[in-house]
Structures are given as C-alpha cells and as structure tokens.
Motif scaffolding. Structure first.
Motif, PDB file in Angstrom:
ATOM      1  N   GLY A 162       0.896  -1.204   0.029  1.00  0.00           N
ATOM      2  CA  GLY A 162       0.149   0.083  -0.007  1.00  0.00           C
ATOM      3  C   GLY A 162       0.798   1.239  -0.047  1.00  0.00           C
ATOM      4  O   GLY A 162       2.078   1.498  -0.624  1.00  0.00           O
ATOM      5  N   LYS A 163       0.263   2.156   0.559  1.00  0.00           N
ATOM      6  CA  LYS A 163       1.067   3.508   0.485  1.00  0.00           C
ATOM      7  C   LYS A 163       1.103   4.089   2.165  1.00  0.00           C
ATOM      8  O   LYS A 163       0.097   4.194   2.663  1.00  0.00           O
ATOM      9  CB  LYS A 163       0.353   4.699  -0.273  1.00  0.00           C
ATOM     10  N   ASP A 164       2.418   4.419   2.449  1.00  0.00           N
ATOM     11  CA  ASP A 164       2.511   5.213   3.800  1.00  0.00           C
ATOM     12  C   ASP A 164       1.713   4.335   4.875  1.00  0.00           C
ATOM     13  O   ASP A 164       1.087   5.089   5.884  1.00  0.00           O
ATOM     14  CB  ASP A 164       1.862   6.773   3.664  1.00  0.00           C
ATOM     15  N   GLY A 165       1.600   3.165   4.896  1.00  0.00           N
ATOM     16  CA  GLY A 165       1.215   2.187   5.839  1.00  0.00           C
ATOM     17  C   GLY A 165      -0.181   2.054   5.922  1.00  0.00           C
ATOM     18  O   GLY A 165      -1.068   1.798   6.895  1.00  0.00           O
ATOM     19  N   ASN A 166      -1.116   2.564   4.765  1.00  0.00           N
ATOM     20  CA  ASN A 166      -2.426   2.464   4.782  1.00  0.00           C
ATOM     21  C   ASN A 166      -3.086   0.896   4.827  1.00  0.00           C
ATOM     22  O   ASN A 166      -4.145   1.031   4.563  1.00  0.00           O
ATOM     23  CB  ASN A 166      -2.819   3.356   3.813  1.00  0.00           C
ATOM     24  N   ARG A 167      -2.247   0.063   5.011  1.00  0.00           N
ATOM     25  CA  ARG A 167      -2.799  -1.375   5.160  1.00  0.00           C
ATOM     26  C   ARG A 167      -2.341  -1.671   6.466  1.00  0.00           C
ATOM     27  O   ARG A 167      -2.391  -3.406   6.744  1.00  0.00           O
ATOM     28  CB  ARG A 167      -2.116  -2.392   3.912  1.00  0.00           C
ATOM     29  N   GLN A 168      -1.979  -0.872   7.544  1.00  0.00           N
ATOM     30  CA  GLN A 168      -1.430  -1.538   8.830  1.00  0.00           C
ATOM     31  C   GLN A 168      -2.901  -1.208   9.578  1.00  0.00           C
ATOM     32  O   GLN A 168      -4.026  -0.731   9.386  1.00  0.00           O
ATOM     33  CB  GLN A 168      -0.623  -0.476   9.255  1.00  0.00           C
ATOM     34  N   ALA A 169      -2.842  -2.111  10.900  1.00  0.00           N
ATOM     35  CA  ALA A 169      -3.850  -2.034  11.804  1.00  0.00           C
ATOM     36  C   ALA A 169      -4.499  -0.650  12.222  1.00  0.00           C
ATOM     37  O   ALA A 169      -3.822   0.335  12.319  1.00  0.00           O
ATOM     38  CB  ALA A 169      -3.448  -2.584  12.983  1.00  0.00           C
ATOM     39  N   GLY A 170      -5.610  -0.570  12.027  1.00  0.00           N
ATOM     40  CA  GLY A 170      -6.433   0.737  12.256  1.00  0.00           C
ATOM     41  C   GLY A 170      -6.599   1.552  11.154  1.00  0.00           C
ATOM     42  O   GLY A 170      -7.764   2.503  11.091  1.00  0.00           O
ATOM     43  N   PRO A 180      -1.571   8.295  14.748  1.00  0.00           N
ATOM     44  CA  PRO A 180      -0.060   7.313  15.136  1.00  0.00           C
ATOM     45  C   PRO A 180      -0.662   6.132  14.765  1.00  0.00           C
ATOM     46  O   PRO A 180      -1.669   5.378  15.179  1.00  0.00           O
ATOM     47  CB  PRO A 180       0.118   7.735  16.416  1.00  0.00           C
ATOM     48  N   GLN A 181       0.403   5.291  14.363  1.00  0.00           N
ATOM     49  CA  GLN A 181       0.310   3.738  14.289  1.00  0.00           C
ATOM     50  C   GLN A 181       0.567   3.100  15.781  1.00  0.00           C
ATOM     51  O   GLN A 181       1.589   3.274  16.361  1.00  0.00           O
ATOM     52  CB  GLN A 181       1.042   3.127  13.385  1.00  0.00           C
ATOM     53  N   ASN A 182      -0.592   2.874  16.415  1.00  0.00           N
ATOM     54  CA  ASN A 182      -0.239   2.183  17.798  1.00  0.00           C
ATOM     55  C   ASN A 182      -0.779   1.074  18.380  1.00  0.00           C
ATOM     56  O   ASN A 182      -1.348   0.944  19.532  1.00  0.00           O
ATOM     57  CB  ASN A 182      -1.150   3.493  18.984  1.00  0.00           C
ATOM     58  N   ALA A 183      -0.930   0.279  17.209  1.00  0.00           N
ATOM     59  CA  ALA A 183      -1.423  -1.211  17.558  1.00  0.00           C
ATOM     60  C   ALA A 183      -0.560  -1.927  18.459  1.00  0.00           C
ATOM     61  O   ALA A 183       0.700  -1.699  18.340  1.00  0.00           O
ATOM     62  CB  ALA A 183      -1.577  -1.867  16.270  1.00  0.00           C
ATOM     63  N   LYS A 184      -1.095  -2.733  19.374  1.00  0.00           N
ATOM     64  CA  LYS A 184      -0.435  -3.584  20.281  1.00  0.00           C
ATOM     65  C   LYS A 184       0.090  -4.761  19.644  1.00  0.00           C
ATOM     66  O   LYS A 184      -0.426  -5.377  18.595  1.00  0.00           O
ATOM     67  CB  LYS A 184      -1.295  -3.918  21.498  1.00  0.00           C
ATOM     68  N   PRO A 185       1.082  -5.560  20.076  1.00  0.00           N
ATOM     69  CA  PRO A 185       1.643  -6.463  19.516  1.00  0.00           C
ATOM     70  C   PRO A 185       0.874  -7.895  19.570  1.00  0.00           C
ATOM     71  O   PRO A 185      -0.215  -8.017  20.212  1.00  0.00           O
ATOM     72  CB  PRO A 185       2.872  -6.726  20.077  1.00  0.00           C
ATOM     73  N   VAL A 186       1.179  -8.986  18.807  1.00  0.00           N
ATOM     74  CA  VAL A 186       0.514 -10.174  18.746  1.00  0.00           C
ATOM     75  C   VAL A 186       0.210 -10.638  20.197  1.00  0.00           C
ATOM     76  O   VAL A 186       1.279 -10.480  21.028  1.00  0.00           O
ATOM     77  CB  VAL A 186       1.202 -11.206  17.857  1.00  0.00           C
ATOM     78  N   GLY A 187      -1.006 -11.065  20.582  1.00  0.00           N
ATOM     79  CA  GLY A 187      -1.338 -11.711  21.944  1.00  0.00           C
ATOM     80  C   GLY A 187      -1.861 -10.670  22.773  1.00  0.00           C
ATOM     81  O   GLY A 187      -2.340 -11.105  23.896  1.00  0.00           O
ATOM     82  N   GLU A 188      -1.764  -9.453  22.574  1.00  0.00           N
ATOM     83  CA  GLU A 188      -2.527  -8.536  23.221  1.00  0.00           C
ATOM     84  C   GLU A 188      -3.775  -7.946  22.529  1.00  0.00           C
ATOM     85  O   GLU A 188      -3.800  -7.809  21.394  1.00  0.00           O
ATOM     86  CB  GLU A 188      -1.460  -7.330  23.584  1.00  0.00           C
ATOM     87  N   TRP A 189      -4.598  -7.452  23.550  1.00  0.00           N
ATOM     88  CA  TRP A 189      -5.911  -6.966  23.018  1.00  0.00           C
ATOM     89  C   TRP A 189      -5.859  -5.296  22.571  1.00  0.00           C
ATOM     90  O   TRP A 189      -5.150  -4.525  23.180  1.00  0.00           O
ATOM     91  CB  TRP A 189      -6.917  -7.255  24.109  1.00  0.00           C
ATOM     92  N   ASN A 190      -6.312  -4.786  21.412  1.00  0.00           N
ATOM     93  CA  ASN A 190      -6.274  -3.646  21.168  1.00  0.00           C
ATOM     94  C   ASN A 190      -7.956  -3.508  21.269  1.00  0.00           C
ATOM     95  O   ASN A 190      -8.964  -4.231  20.753  1.00  0.00           O
ATOM     96  CB  ASN A 190      -6.191  -3.583  19.758  1.00  0.00           C
TER      97      ASN A 190
END
Length: 264
Positions: A162-170, A180-190
């Motif tokens: 994608g572009k500029d992180g537009n396929r990342q969480a959130g 901001p990109q503030n997703a928590k890592p695998v195994g943690e609840w968001n």
C-alpha cells in the motif's frame, strides 16, 4: 498577680489537652482515598451508565446469537465462540483457506452509530472490520464496505504494501493510514471505536483518533479511484448510508469481544 498567673497556667493546660485530643482524632481518622477506584467491568457486559446512554451488546460472549455468514442464513463452521470471544479458526493457508468460514455479520443494518470492540490477532494474522456493508449475491462484503484493518504489523506482508502504511492496523484499508500507528503486538488486546455520523467517519485505536474522513465527497471519490480497487469505484464511491457491521475471515486466527454499539 498570683490569681492572674494561676489563670494563665490553667488556660495553657487546657489548650494543651485540646491539642492532644485533636491530634488523636486526626491520627485515628481513616485516610481519604487519593483517587477513585476504577469500576471493574466483566467482558461482554454493559455498565448501567452505558445502558442509560443507549449502548447495546452485539455479542453476549456465550453464543453467536445475531451473527451469521455473509449471504448465508447460518453461523459458519469456521467460526466459534471460545472463552467469551468470537474466534475465527485459522486454516493455516491464509486467505486461500477461508472457505469453511467466510466473513460474518451482525444481522441488523446501522446508519449513524458509535461502535466499540476489542480484537486480538494471531502471529502473521490478517482480518478486518467492515461497516455500512451490503449483501450482494456472489460478492464478498469488502466490495461494498469500508474496512478498518486488523493486522499483525510486524509479520504480515500487507503492513509493508500500500501507501504510507495504509494497510496497517487501524487504517481505512488501502485508503488512509492510521496515524499514530499504535497497535499492540500479537497476543495483546486492541480496543477500537468506529464513529459514523452523516458521512463523517472516525477510527479510534487504543484510545487515540487514528483516521478521520468524509464519505461521498470528491475527496472520497479520489481516494477510491487511487486505491487498490479502481474497478470498484462506483460501488465504493456510493457506499450505502445504512449497512451491516461485519468481521473478516482471512484464513487466520483472530478473536473479537466486547462488541457494543450506540445508535446516534
């Protein structure tokens, strides 16, 4: 003079007794709490204040009541209720192995709303949350609905595409990156929120606003035309004003809980 001295001495003695008594009371008084104790709320329940404000649960934590497969009458076998969550059972084959499950939706359409839920993704996992979605025969719901991305940002390749992180969480998938990109890592609840009101849409992730945009505008149409799905421009540009809430089976393990909504 002697009488005056005696009077002063007596007064001093009484004052000392009064001070000692006051100090004992102060010492014995319970300490005031410096901060309010936060209310502990069980998963998949509503507080009284939430009920009073008009929130309703879309998942009771015990059964899939209200949920069914997209373009299906039943709840698909690729999903289950596990430990108070809606769990998509990963196939180990990614998107190619999603056939036994498929995306699921809550069987009621919403227009203006405030949605909340929690998600947890597996290692290398991918999923998504759709809103204002429509059921069209032989179509996946993503062809009709905006999507809030659910992803393991560290391992899944989509995080680098994608572009500029537009396929990342959130993110608004493939259109607007979550910042901001503030997703928590695998195994943690968001914890996420999606607010939709007369075309204004807000994504919140872990307490922070990460996306804001406006449907049906020229800017929106330009975003869609420049996206991964230019052939879907007519459908996406004309996103319905009322539709379903759905979650995606992308062939990976993902868990959802505390799904609640308030109509605006």
């Amino acid at each position: 003079m002697r009488r005056l001295f005696s009077f002063l001495l007596a007064g001093t003695f009484m004052f000392a007794i009064a001070c000692t008594s006051s100090q004992k009371k102060a010492d014995s008084a319970p300490e005031e709490k410096s901060a309010e104790v936060e209310e502990v709320v069980a998963d998949n329940t509503l507080t009284q204040s939430e009920k009073d404000a008009g929130w309703v649960l879309l998942f009771n934590g015990e059964t899939p009541e209200g949920w069914r497969g997209v373009n299906k009458a039943d709840f698909p076998g690729g999903w289950e209720v596990e430990d108070g969550t809606l769990h998509c059972k990963g196939s180990g084959q990614g998107e190619a192995g999603a056939n036994d499950g498929g995306d699921i939706l809550y069987d009621k359409k919403f227009s203006n709303f405030h949605l909340k839920m929690d998600w947890k993704i597996s290692e290398g996992g991918n999923s998504g949350i759709f809103y204002l979605g429509q059921e069209v025969e032989d179509w996946p719901i993503y062809k009709t609905a905006p999507e809030m991305q659910v992803l393991d940002n560290l391992r899944h390749p989509d995080a680098m595409l994608g572009k500029d992180g537009n396929r990342q969480a959130g993110s608004l998938y493939d259109l607007i990156p979550a910042k901001p990109q503030n997703a928590k890592p695998v195994g943690e609840w968001n914890s996420i929120e999606i607010i939709c009101y007369k075309g204004t849409v807000v994504h919140k992730q872990n307490g922070e606003t990460v996306v804001e945009y406006h449907l049906w505008t020229d800017d929106w149409k330009a975003l869609v035309a420049d996206s991964k799905f230019p052939e879907l421009n007519e459908n996406w540009a004309d996103v319905a004003k009322e539709g379903y809430i759905a979650v995606q089976d992308h062939g990976d393990d993902v868990w959802y809980k505390n799904i609640k909504i308030r109509e605006l």
